[in-house]
Design a protein around this motif. Structure first.
Motif, PDB file in Angstrom:
ATOM      1  N   GLN A  43      37.880  50.461  36.097  1.00 40.91           N
ATOM      2  CA  GLN A  43      38.851  50.051  35.075  1.00 40.91           C
ATOM      3  C   GLN A  43      38.961  48.529  35.031  1.00 40.91           C
ATOM      4  N   ALA A  44      38.998  47.905  36.200  1.00 45.80           N
ATOM      5  CA  ALA A  44      39.126  46.450  36.262  1.00 45.80           C
ATOM      6  C   ALA A  44      37.966  45.772  35.543  1.00 45.80           C
ATOM      7  N   ARG A  45      36.761  46.268  35.760  1.00 48.34           N
ATOM      8  CA  ARG A  45      35.588  45.678  35.101  1.00 48.34           C
ATOM      9  C   ARG A  45      35.672  45.821  33.584  1.00 48.34           C
ATOM     10  N   GLU A  93      42.669  43.548  20.125  1.00 53.28           N
ATOM     11  CA  GLU A  93      42.766  44.571  21.162  1.00 53.28           C
ATOM     12  C   GLU A  93      42.018  44.128  22.422  1.00 53.28           C
ATOM     13  N   GLY A  94      42.682  44.270  23.556  1.00 55.80           N
ATOM     14  CA  GLY A  94      42.088  43.856  24.828  1.00 55.80           C
ATOM     15  C   GLY A  94      42.668  42.572  25.367  1.00 55.80           C
ATOM     16  N   CYS A  95      43.405  41.816  24.527  1.00 45.80           N
ATOM     17  CA  CYS A  95      43.996  40.554  24.991  1.00 45.80           C
ATOM     18  C   CYS A  95      45.177  40.763  25.925  1.00 45.80           C
ATOM     19  N   LEU A  96      45.797  41.934  25.847  1.00 41.99           N
ATOM     20  CA  LEU A  96      46.923  42.259  26.726  1.00 41.99           C
ATOM     21  C   LEU A  96      46.698  43.677  27.244  1.00 41.99           C
ATOM     22  N   SER A  97      46.546  43.822  28.569  1.00 40.16           N
ATOM     23  CA  SER A  97      46.244  45.134  29.131  1.00 40.16           C
ATOM     24  C   SER A  97      46.655  45.182  30.596  1.00 40.16           C
ATOM     25  N   TYR A  98      46.484  46.358  31.215  1.00 41.67           N
ATOM     26  CA  TYR A  98      46.854  46.504  32.623  1.00 41.67           C
ATOM     27  C   TYR A  98      46.047  47.614  33.280  1.00 41.67           C
ATOM     28  N   LEU A 117      39.369  42.932  39.828  1.00 43.66           N
ATOM     29  CA  LEU A 117      39.850  42.252  38.626  1.00 43.66           C
ATOM     30  C   LEU A 117      39.872  40.747  38.828  1.00 43.66           C
ATOM     31  N   MET A 118      40.483  40.300  39.919  1.00 51.23           N
ATOM     32  CA  MET A 118      40.612  38.864  40.156  1.00 51.23           C
ATOM     33  C   MET A 118      39.265  38.189  40.333  1.00 51.23           C
ATOM     34  N   GLY A 119      38.318  38.893  40.935  1.00 51.17           N
ATOM     35  CA  GLY A 119      37.023  38.288  41.195  1.00 51.17           C
ATOM     36  C   GLY A 119      36.012  38.436  40.082  1.00 51.17           C
ATOM     37  N   HIS A 120      36.355  39.148  39.021  1.00 51.24           N
ATOM     38  CA  HIS A 120      35.395  39.393  37.934  1.00 51.24           C
ATOM     39  C   HIS A 120      34.991  38.077  37.269  1.00 51.24           C
ATOM     40  N   PRO A 121      33.715  37.910  36.954  1.00 53.84           N
ATOM     41  CA  PRO A 121      33.255  36.655  36.332  1.00 53.84           C
ATOM     42  C   PRO A 121      33.946  36.315  35.021  1.00 53.84           C
ATOM     43  N   ALA A 122      34.469  37.328  34.309  1.00 59.92           N
ATOM     44  CA  ALA A 122      35.134  37.056  33.031  1.00 59.92           C
ATOM     45  C   ALA A 122      36.499  36.406  33.212  1.00 59.92           C
ATOM     46  N   ASN A 129      36.514  43.535  28.288  1.00 58.12           N
ATOM     47  CA  ASN A 129      37.163  43.651  26.976  1.00 58.12           C
ATOM     48  C   ASN A 129      38.037  42.439  26.684  1.00 58.12           C
ATOM     49  N   ALA A 130      38.750  41.979  27.698  1.00 58.06           N
ATOM     50  CA  ALA A 130      39.627  40.810  27.532  1.00 58.06           C
ATOM     51  C   ALA A 130      38.804  39.569  27.198  1.00 58.06           C
ATOM     52  N   PHE A 131      37.650  39.440  27.841  1.00 52.54           N
ATOM     53  CA  PHE A 131      36.782  38.279  27.598  1.00 52.54           C
ATOM     54  C   PHE A 131      36.322  38.248  26.140  1.00 52.54           C
TER      55      PHE A 131
END
Length: 499
Positions: free
Chosen positions: A12-14, A168-173, A185-190, A19-21
């Motif tokens: 999910q984090a990936r 869509e994707g700019c705000l998620s959890y 999540l914190m370590g993801h390159p995006a 998506n946020a990127f």
């Protein structure tokens, strides 16, 4: 069917980060006016739910005072929203035509955010507003002890933001919350920036990512009452602050350092205004409640009323007691009162004068490397100035309740629910975190002077002939030949030595 929650959370984090990127690339093209419109609609949508959200978070975490949580929620939806309106964070944010200068605000990108269970709703709202205001996407990892509260407020905001045009994707959890998923999540390159507030257990993981980290740590802040202070008002400020949400505000006082010559007056004012000064046996009994032998905080001690804590420790205090006070002499690793207790409990230290009090405050601030907030009550401008100059602390509050002054309610500090603790070297800022901490500023400078301002250096540079390519080639050949001869000589000497 067996489900591995760690793997599910990591996946999910990936997906959320990627998506946020992609979504933030679209958001980066939005004007400040469009971003402001989205922020306004998010705040308005949440405002109609603040009471229910306060009740939910108080019930879920079993701590604090729901009415006080309601006050924090309203503060974010009104005072903070009003403050944000005046800011420009993206595009041209300032311009000086006379000097040929211009500043351009550029969003950081994707933010990974963790929020504390002490203020799960107000902090989540706040981080969302400042992230969108500054053109960033944000992905939350809900606190395990406040998942329902955080997910509920995020669902409200996601719906309102979508209607306002947020990609869509700019705000998620993260829906499945695990430590592995949060680290992923914190370590993801995006992800470009990590915000960790009141979750010390996630700090090292955040720092190990190598990304910029905004850390809103624990305060462990002392309050110094100096001899020139208005004693009754100082005590009132401290008790009002320490009883707000049952002592869970991050900038609230954790201890009082008293100028020895006014100790009797301070004790009298404390008892008169609802504090209970414990005996040494009572202090030791209460201390046993807070931490396990290994040092972890025990559940059920955060945000609990003073009367309830006393009963659990085995002694009775008068009904209406607001705060429990433990007299201490030293700051020590083995003494729980040297640590942040997040409850209506205060340690009380006495020093001979302001200079010794200054050293005691430094000792308290450095004890857990969480230098965050310090308050002073004094009428002496020079003492206040010396405290400001010498303390390893994120913010110094003067003659105000620290819980309210730190968040910008009773001071002109930026109204914020995330207080940086960068003075201890654990984050990139010690500010009251605002949207301006979530951008970088591109500097634009127009040429307005000739190179003659550099004088002779400029002339020398300007008159330097262009090197001849063929000459350079010959020089290189000479150097290579020279080196070869030197190497041959060294090898010959080495062989002769062996023989």
């Amino acid at each position: 069917m067996i489900i591995d929650n760690d793997l599910l959370s990591m996946q999910q984090a990936r997906i959320l980060a990627e998506n946020a990127f992609a979504a933030q690339k679209k958001l980066a093209a939005f004007s400040q006016e469009k971003l402001d419109e989205i922020v306004e609609k998010i705040a308005l949508a949440v405002e109609s739910h603040v009471r229910d959200l306060a009740l939910l978070s108080s019930e879920e975490t079993d701590s604090g005072v729901w009415q006080h949580k309601l006050a924090k929620n309203r503060f974010v939806c009104t005072t903070v929203r009003d403050q944000l309106r005046s800011l420009r964070c993206v595009g041209v944010i300032s311009e000086d035509a006379d000097n040929g200068l211009m500043d351009v605000g550029v969003p950081m990108g994707v933010i990974a955010a963790a929020c504390p269970f002490t203020s799960p709703v107000s902090t989540t709202i706040y981080k969302t507003l400042i992230a969108i205001k500054s053109g960033n996407a944000i992905v939350f990892t809900p606190h395990p002890q406040a998942q329902r509260s955080m997910k509920r407020v995020l669902d409200i905001m996601i719906s309102a933001a979508a209607e306002a045009g947020l990609p869509e994707g700019c705000l998620s959890y993260l829906d499945t919350v695990t430590k592995s998923g949060s680290k992923e999540l914190m370590g993801h390159p995006a992800v470009s920036l990590v915000m960790v507030s009141g979750v010390p257990g996630m700090l090292e993981a955040a720092r190990s990512t190598g990304k910029p980290v905004i850390y809103g740590g624990t305060g462990n802040g002392p309050a110094f009452i100096e001899r020139t202070a208005d004693i009754r008002q100082a005590v009132k400020d401290i008790l009002d602050s320490k009883t707000f949400d049952n002592g869970m505000a991050p900038s609230a006082e954790q201890s009082i350092v008293v100028d020895g010559c006014v100790l009797d007056n301070v004790i009298g004012a404390l008892e008169e205004q609802g504090a209970y000064v414990m005996s040494e046996p009572e202090s030791l009994a209460l201390a046993e409640l807070f931490f396990c032998p290994a040092g972890q905080r025990r559940k059920g001690t955060v945000g609990v009323p003073a009367v309830t804590l006393a009963k659990r420790a085995g002694f009775i205090v008068p009904e209406g007691t607001r705060v429990l006070v433990a007299r201490r002499k030293y700051v020590a690793d083995a003494d729980p009162y040297s640590r942040e207790l997040l409850s209506p409990v205060l340690a009380l230290y006495v020093e001979d004068d302001w200079m010794h009090a200054c050293e005691k405050c430094i000792e308290l601030l450095l004890h857990e490397r969480n230098a965050h907030t310090l308050s002073i009550h004094s009428g002496d401008p020079e003492v206040i100035r010396q405290f400001a100059l010498k303390k390893p602390v994120g913010r110094l509050l003067v003659n105000t309740p620290a819980a309210f002054g730190g968040m910008g309610a009773t001071t002109n500090l930026f109204p914020s629910m995330t207080l940086g603790g960068g003075s201890a070297g654990r984050g990139i800022t010690a500010d009251n975190v605002s949207p301006m901490n979530l951008i970088y500023v591109r500097k634009v400078g127009h040429g307005i002077r000739g190179k003659h301002v550099l004088g002779d250096v400029s002339e020398a540079i300007g008159n330097t002939p262009v090197p001849d390519a063929s000459a350079a080639g010959k020089q290189t050949e000479f150097i290579e030949s020279d080196l070869m001869q030197l190497l041959q000589q060294v090898l010959k000497e080495a062989i002769d030595t062996v023989r």
